[in-house]
Write an enzyme that holds these catalytic residues in place. Sequence first.
Site, PDB file in Angstrom:
ATOM      1  N   GLY A  12      31.447   2.970  -8.721  1.00 31.30           N
ATOM      2  CA  GLY A  12      30.226   3.171  -7.739  1.00 31.30           C
ATOM      3  C   GLY A  12      30.667   3.730  -6.446  1.00 31.30           C
ATOM      4  N   ARG A  15      28.562   6.773  -3.143  1.00 27.09           N
ATOM      5  CA  ARG A  15      27.743   6.456  -2.009  1.00 27.09           C
ATOM      6  C   ARG A  15      28.177   5.188  -1.477  1.00 27.09           C
ATOM      7  NH1 ARG A  15      24.166   6.130  -6.143  1.00 27.09           N
ATOM      8  NH2 ARG A  15      23.766   8.491  -5.743  1.00 27.09           N
ATOM      9  N   GLY A  16      27.604   4.604  -0.005  1.00 25.80           N
ATOM     10  CA  GLY A  16      27.511   3.190   0.203  1.00 25.80           C
ATOM     11  C   GLY A  16      29.065   2.607   0.298  1.00 25.80           C
ATOM     12  N   GLY A  18      31.458   1.726  -1.424  1.00 24.46           N
ATOM     13  CA  GLY A  18      32.326   2.104  -2.475  1.00 24.46           C
ATOM     14  C   GLY A  18      33.010   3.445  -1.577  1.00 24.46           C
ATOM     15  N   LYS A  37      27.973   7.007 -11.877  1.00 28.45           N
ATOM     16  CA  LYS A  37      27.117   7.777 -12.807  1.00 28.45           C
ATOM     17  C   LYS A  37      26.548   9.118 -12.421  1.00 28.45           C
ATOM     18  CE  LYS A  37      23.954   5.503 -15.022  1.00 28.45           C
ATOM     19  NZ  LYS A  37      22.867   4.614 -15.094  1.00 28.45           N
ATOM     20  N   ASP A  69      29.725   5.365 -16.958  1.00 28.87           N
ATOM     21  CA  ASP A  69      28.917   4.351 -16.931  1.00 28.87           C
ATOM     22  C   ASP A  69      29.751   3.283 -17.448  1.00 28.87           C
ATOM     23  OD1 ASP A  69      27.021   2.400 -17.412  1.00 28.87           O
ATOM     24  OD2 ASP A  69      25.592   3.647 -18.724  1.00 28.87           O
ATOM     25  N   TYR A 163      19.154 -11.867 -10.232  1.00 25.09           N
ATOM     26  CA  TYR A 163      20.071 -10.879  -9.695  1.00 25.09           C
ATOM     27  C   TYR A 163      21.442 -12.069  -9.064  1.00 25.09           C
ATOM     28  CZ  TYR A 163      22.386  -8.672  -5.584  1.00 25.09           C
ATOM     29  OH  TYR A 163      23.393  -8.150  -4.525  1.00 25.09           O
TER      30      TYR A 163
END
Length: 295
Positions: A12, A15-16, A18, A37, A69, A163
């Site tokens: 992952g 972005r963000g 990671g 992904k 994935d 979650y």
Amino acid sequence: MSLSGKVLFITGASRGIGKAIALRAARDGACVAIAAKTADPNPKLPGTIFSAAKEIEQAGGRALPIQCDIREESQVRQALQKTVETFGKIDIVINNASAINLGGTEATDVKRYDLMHSINGRGTWMVSKFALEHLKKAENPHILNISPPLSMEEKWFAPFPAYAIAKYNMSLCVLGMAGELRGNGIAVNALWPLTMIETAALKIADKGNEESRLSRTPEIMADAAHMILSKPATEFSGNFCLDELLLRKNGVTDFEQYNNTPGASLEDLSPDFFLDSKQLEELYALRKAQAKPRL
């Protein structure tokens, strides 16, 4: 405290948080495999494995974009193997990929439940499992999960049970694997933010609360992760770290640099979920001790 020459496999990382961890390592001269992904641009979620790879290389690292994935065993195996073929080894695994849906039980459909559990718990376990043969050969091997402390309070589970259970599965991997792999010299730790971190995923999950949300940037998690990954694996394992608490314990006192809203006070920042009360008590005491005296 340098990751120069280290090879990181980050899920992952397009972005963000990671990507922020990848960029921090790249500034040391690390090699980063971006296992995510997104290969084609998405207007709702900016960033792809290729745009992240470009940023990593511009920051001074080497990058390997891999469309992967982590729900698929064959893709995970191939991604790890491609990383070893390209960089010669894997020193560090960051289990950052995660799915989020902040709905109650009736509002969460089974498909969404399955998605969160197959990525958060199963994906984290599977990436770690197939990386072990490579980590066992590394000089200072680390597994780091971006997951919360195991604070078993009803208030964290009641609003969104599906979650919460999925996210805690990532932390249970830390609890189990840290003990399991200690004899192999492989560190397994968790890292979690004290506050909301402004990412594209949060903007979608917490849509409508943009004006009231006072968050921090992903860089605070990147600096905290760098601190963990720089520690001797045989001496630092099985820890559930809180970003600000860890940084303060290691001498960092300037947290304004991480504010997404400049000038926001420590007390006004929006807290994240799943926080541990004992860690918060320790943090508040440390804040008080480190506070500059008023003139």
